[in-house]
Design a protein around this motif. Structure first.
Motif, short mmCIF file in Angstrom:
data_model
loop_
_atom_site.label_atom_id
_atom_site.label_comp_id
_atom_site.label_asym_id
_atom_site.label_seq_id
_atom_site.Cartn_x
_atom_site.Cartn_y
_atom_site.Cartn_z
N SER A 62 0.78 -1.12 0.16
CA SER A 62 0.49 -0.14 0.16
C SER A 62 1.25 1.17 -0.11
CB SER A 62 -1.31 0.26 1.21
OG SER A 62 0.10 0.03 2.23
N GLY A 63 0.26 1.94 -0.30
CA GLY A 63 0.80 3.59 -0.44
C GLY A 63 1.56 3.73 -1.61
N THR A 64 3.00 4.68 -1.58
CA THR A 64 3.38 4.83 -2.93
C THR A 64 4.78 5.17 -3.18
OG1 THR A 64 1.26 5.28 -4.46
CG2 THR A 64 3.04 6.42 -5.74
N ILE A 65 5.53 4.72 -4.01
CA ILE A 65 6.65 5.38 -4.01
C ILE A 65 6.38 6.66 -4.49
CG2 ILE A 65 9.46 4.59 -4.57
CD1 ILE A 65 8.26 2.94 -2.57
N PRO A 66 7.15 7.96 -4.14
CA PRO A 66 7.14 8.97 -4.66
C PRO A 66 7.98 8.83 -6.01
CG PRO A 66 8.78 9.02 -3.13
CD PRO A 66 7.83 7.95 -2.79
N ALA A 67 7.63 10.34 -7.33
CA ALA A 67 8.52 10.29 -8.42
C ALA A 67 9.79 9.89 -8.05
CB ALA A 67 7.92 11.64 -9.09
N GLY A 68 10.38 10.65 -7.22
CA GLY A 68 12.04 10.88 -7.41
C GLY A 68 12.68 8.93 -6.49
N GLY A 69 11.62 8.60 -6.60
CA GLY A 69 12.46 7.38 -5.95
C GLY A 69 12.90 7.55 -4.40
N LEU A 70 13.09 6.42 -3.89
CA LEU A 70 13.41 5.96 -2.47
C LEU A 70 15.04 5.07 -2.52
CD1 LEU A 70 9.45 5.80 -0.32
CD2 LEU A 70 11.12 7.78 -0.86
N TYR A 71 15.55 5.67 -1.32
CA TYR A 71 16.28 4.75 -0.77
C TYR A 71 15.74 3.61 -0.07
CZ TYR A 71 19.57 7.59 -2.73
OH TYR A 71 20.49 8.76 -3.20
N LEU A 72 16.72 2.31 -0.25
CA LEU A 72 16.13 1.32 0.49
C LEU A 72 17.32 0.14 1.69
CD1 LEU A 72 14.07 -2.07 0.56
CD2 LEU A 72 16.31 -2.35 0.02
N SER A 73 17.11 0.90 3.06
CA SER A 73 18.55 -0.35 3.98
C SER A 73 17.89 -1.39 4.62
CB SER A 73 18.78 1.83 4.13
OG SER A 73 18.02 1.20 5.78
N GLU A 132 13.92 -6.29 13.62
CA GLU A 132 14.95 -7.01 12.66
C GLU A 132 13.61 -8.09 11.63
OE1 GLU A 132 18.59 -8.43 13.08
OE2 GLU A 132 19.71 -6.78 13.99
N VAL A 133 13.69 -7.91 10.50
CA VAL A 133 12.60 -9.23 9.72
C VAL A 133 13.61 -10.10 9.07
CG1 VAL A 133 10.91 -7.46 9.88
CG2 VAL A 133 12.39 -7.46 7.85
N GLY A 134 13.41 -11.17 8.94
CA GLY A 134 13.60 -11.93 7.68
C GLY A 134 14.01 -11.63 6.49
N VAL A 135 14.85 -11.50 6.21
CA VAL A 135 14.80 -10.59 4.42
C VAL A 135 15.20 -11.71 3.35
CG1 VAL A 135 16.04 -8.33 5.22
CG2 VAL A 135 17.68 -10.41 4.95
N CYS A 136 15.33 -12.91 4.19
CA CYS A 136 15.57 -14.65 3.14
C CYS A 136 14.22 -14.15 2.10
CB CYS A 136 16.58 -15.61 3.53
SG CYS A 136 16.65 -16.82 1.75
N GLY A 137 13.91 -13.99 1.51
CA GLY A 137 13.11 -13.89 0.97
C GLY A 137 12.28 -12.49 0.41
N SER A 138 10.20 -12.47 0.52
CA SER A 138 9.94 -11.52 0.20
C SER A 138 9.40 -10.17 1.68
CB SER A 138 8.78 -11.48 0.03
OG SER A 138 8.07 -10.59 -0.67
N VAL A 139 9.82 -8.70 1.73
CA VAL A 139 9.72 -8.58 2.59
C VAL A 139 7.89 -7.37 2.37
CG1 VAL A 139 10.03 -6.13 4.21
CG2 VAL A 139 11.57 -8.04 4.17
N ASP A 140 7.12 -6.66 2.78
CA ASP A 140 5.94 -6.42 2.41
C ASP A 140 6.38 -5.21 3.68
OD1 ASP A 140 4.80 -7.84 1.45
OD2 ASP A 140 3.98 -8.60 2.94
N LEU A 141 6.15 -3.62 2.02
CA LEU A 141 6.88 -2.09 2.34
C LEU A 141 5.50 -1.06 2.22
CD1 LEU A 141 10.09 -1.66 0.52
CD2 LEU A 141 9.73 -2.64 3.07
N THR A 142 5.14 -0.86 3.53
CA THR A 142 3.69 0.45 2.96
C THR A 142 4.13 1.47 3.23
OG1 THR A 142 3.75 0.23 5.40
CG2 THR A 142 2.37 -1.07 3.99
N PRO A 143 4.61 2.58 2.05
CA PRO A 143 5.36 3.99 2.45
C PRO A 143 3.72 4.56 2.81
CG PRO A 143 5.22 3.02 0.39
CD PRO A 143 5.63 1.42 0.86
#
Length: 530
Positions: free
Chosen positions: A340-351, A407-418
């Motif tokens: 849900s939510g949207t990545i803005p036009a200029g993009g976002l960093y992920l760490s 911390e969440v598991g990062v071997c696999g898929s993580v859901d994001l809600t920006p």
């Protein structure tokens, strides 16, 4: 009447004489027609620079995404100074220093097939770190953001110390020298230099002087600070079936005056590092060291001894060291989904950061998913089957859009809600150019580069659209932004900068004047016909 007739007669004769001038004249006086007049002066626009289809926006920042001035960025390819990273004018860039805007723009040399480059980044008051920059650009971005975040030397979970001594005779130590990097009385890293060691440079030549300084940077083995400072690429070139996971890391350096000592002869340096308390007794551990000149990690054959909450080894050279354990490689890769939510036009960093490692990426505007690390490259990026990390999305001014907190598991898929922390606007900028010596002659400025920044933050490169306009994305509404245009050799008159006050979504046109060359051409006056 006589007078008038005489006057008329004289006039007639004179007229007849003039009319015969183009023919022959019995008195021998030939008429010479006037030559052609001077060619007109024509103002011409200067040559338009070649278009850049792909640029890399380098930014060096601290943990709050504030720009770091006077940072040094050194580009390395395959262990040697880069020959394929160039500036916007095509000049090779092997080392660059940031100004107050914290960054600069580079690109890849025309015809080069360079897919990655190592950037070794250093600045006073920060821990030097190397970053691996993926230039494959699978997302086909016209502007590839390369943000290098350095860690301050006073960050929690980090300790550094330097011990000065004059106990040296020529190039040989005459007494033991010890440096202990500790926090609240707890040692994170200790280096002990015995008496009788001969000090050498990288070439194995003796280094002589009157005094030495031994410095150590140690990290809390349970803190994510450990992963934020370790040079990237620990698993690059790893041909085993298992991922190397850093247990303890430290940077050990020695100076004789201002000269770096890189090797020893006659004895070894003793290094002891803090280790996680849950480290299994007797677990197989190995050591790798990082060469800040080549930007590469290499395996050492040092034996590792486990103590109570410590690991130790002896070394004959100095640099970053990592004591590592083996773990099963993640076979699923690491991806994220925007639920849900949207990545803005200029993009976002992920760490994704934990005490075991870190991964950074960039998600383009509007994306609903992203493969951060593919299943084929999890070994290279150090993702093991049980890897966990705190996942965060943030913009280029440091605003947090998502934070998993734990911390969440990062071997696999993580859901994001920006979620947007500020009201953002995007502004279209049109640049126009004309000759100062003839305003009717236009100058093509669409192949320029445009960068913009808010006070204290690193400059960002604008995205050029198909119409030759520049998109300034992710502006915080109402804030002021300084804009700089690099006309790439076009002879602009006056400043190449301006300020956007109170950013809004209204389109903006900015005009510039240029000193244009002149030429002569066309046809001059024709004169008489003969």
């Amino acid at each position: 009447m006589f007078t008038n007739k005489k006057s008329l007669l004289a006039l007639s004769v004179a007229s007849a004489f003039a009319l015969t001038g183009c023919f022959s004249d019995d008195d021998g006086n030939d008429y010479t027609p006037p030559g052609p007049g001077p060619d007109p002066v024509v103002v011409v626009p200067p040559q338009t620079p070649a278009e850049l289809n792909f640029i890399v926006n380098v930014a060096v920042v601290n943990g709050d995404s504030d720009a770091i001035a006077d940072a040094t960025v050194r580009f390395v390819e395959n262990g040697a100074p880069s020959t394929n990273i160039v500036d916007v004018d095509g000049n090779v860039v092997q080392t660059a220093t940031t100004t107050e805007d914290g960054g600069f723009i580079v690109t890849v040399k025309s015809g080069s097939e360079l897919s990655s480059v190592t950037a070794v980044v250093s600045a006073a008051g920060f821990i030097t770190k190397s970053f691996n920059v993926d230039l494959s650009n699978e997302d086909e971005l016209s502007v590839l953001p390369a943000q290098f975040q350095l860690t301050s030397t006073d960050t929690a979970g980090l300790a550094s110390v330097a011990t000065a001594s004059t106990d040296i005779s020529g190039s040989t130590t005459t007494a033991e020298v010890k440096a202990d990097a500790a926090v609240s009385g707890a040692s994170l890293a200790t280096a002990t230099l015995p008496s009788g060691i001969t000090l050498q440079n990288a070439a194995g030549e003796a280094v002589t002087g009157d005094s030495i300084s031994l410095s150590v940077v140690g990290t809390d083995p349970t803190s994510s600070t450990k992963s934020s400072v370790i040079p990237e690429g620990l698993n690059v070139g790893n041909t085993s079936a298992n991922v190397l996971v850093p247990v303890s890391v430290a940077d050990v350096n020695l100076l004789v005056g201002d000269t770096k000592v890189k090797k020893f002869a006659g004895d070894t340096l003793k290094v002891t590092l803090a280790a996680p308390t849950d480290l299994a007794a007797g677990e197989t551990l190995t050591v790798k060291s990082f060469d800040d000149e080549t930007g590469l990690w290499s395996a050492d054959d040092f034996a590792v001894t486990q103590g109570t909450g410590t690991v130790s080894f002896e070394t004959n050279h100095l640099t970053w060291f990592a004591v590592n354990r083996n773990a099963n490689t993640c076979t699923d890769g690491f991806s994220v989904n925007v639920t849900s939510g949207t990545i803005p036009a200029g993009g976002l960093y992920l760490s994704a950061l934990s005490s075991d490692g870190s991964v950074a990426s960039f998600i383009r505007g509007g994306a609903t998913s992203k493969t951060v690390v593919s299943a084929a490259t999890t070994l290279r990026y150090g993702i093991y089957d049980g890897a966990t990390a705190r996942v965060r999305l943030f913009d280029r001014e440091g605003g947090t859009w998502f934070d998993s907190q734990t911390e969440v598991g990062v071997c696999g898929s993580v859901d994001l809600t920006p979620v947007a922390p500020f009201t953002l606007v995007n502004k279209e900028l049109t640049l126009t150019g004309a000759c100062s010596n003839d305003a009717d002659v236009a100058v093509n400025v669409t192949n320029s580069t445009v960068s913009f920044k808010r006070a204290g933050k690193a400059a960002r490169a604008a995205i050029k659209d198909a119409n030759g306009n520049f998109q300034l994305t992710n502006l915080r509404e109402g804030e002021n932004y300084d804009v700089t245009v690099n006309f790439r050799g076009l002879p602009v008159e006056g400043a190449n900068t301006f300020t956007i006050e109170g950013a809004n979504a209204d389109a903006l046109t900015q005009a510039f004047q240029f000193t244009c060359p002149t030429s002569t051409g066309g046809t001059g006056g024709t004169g008489g016909n003969g």
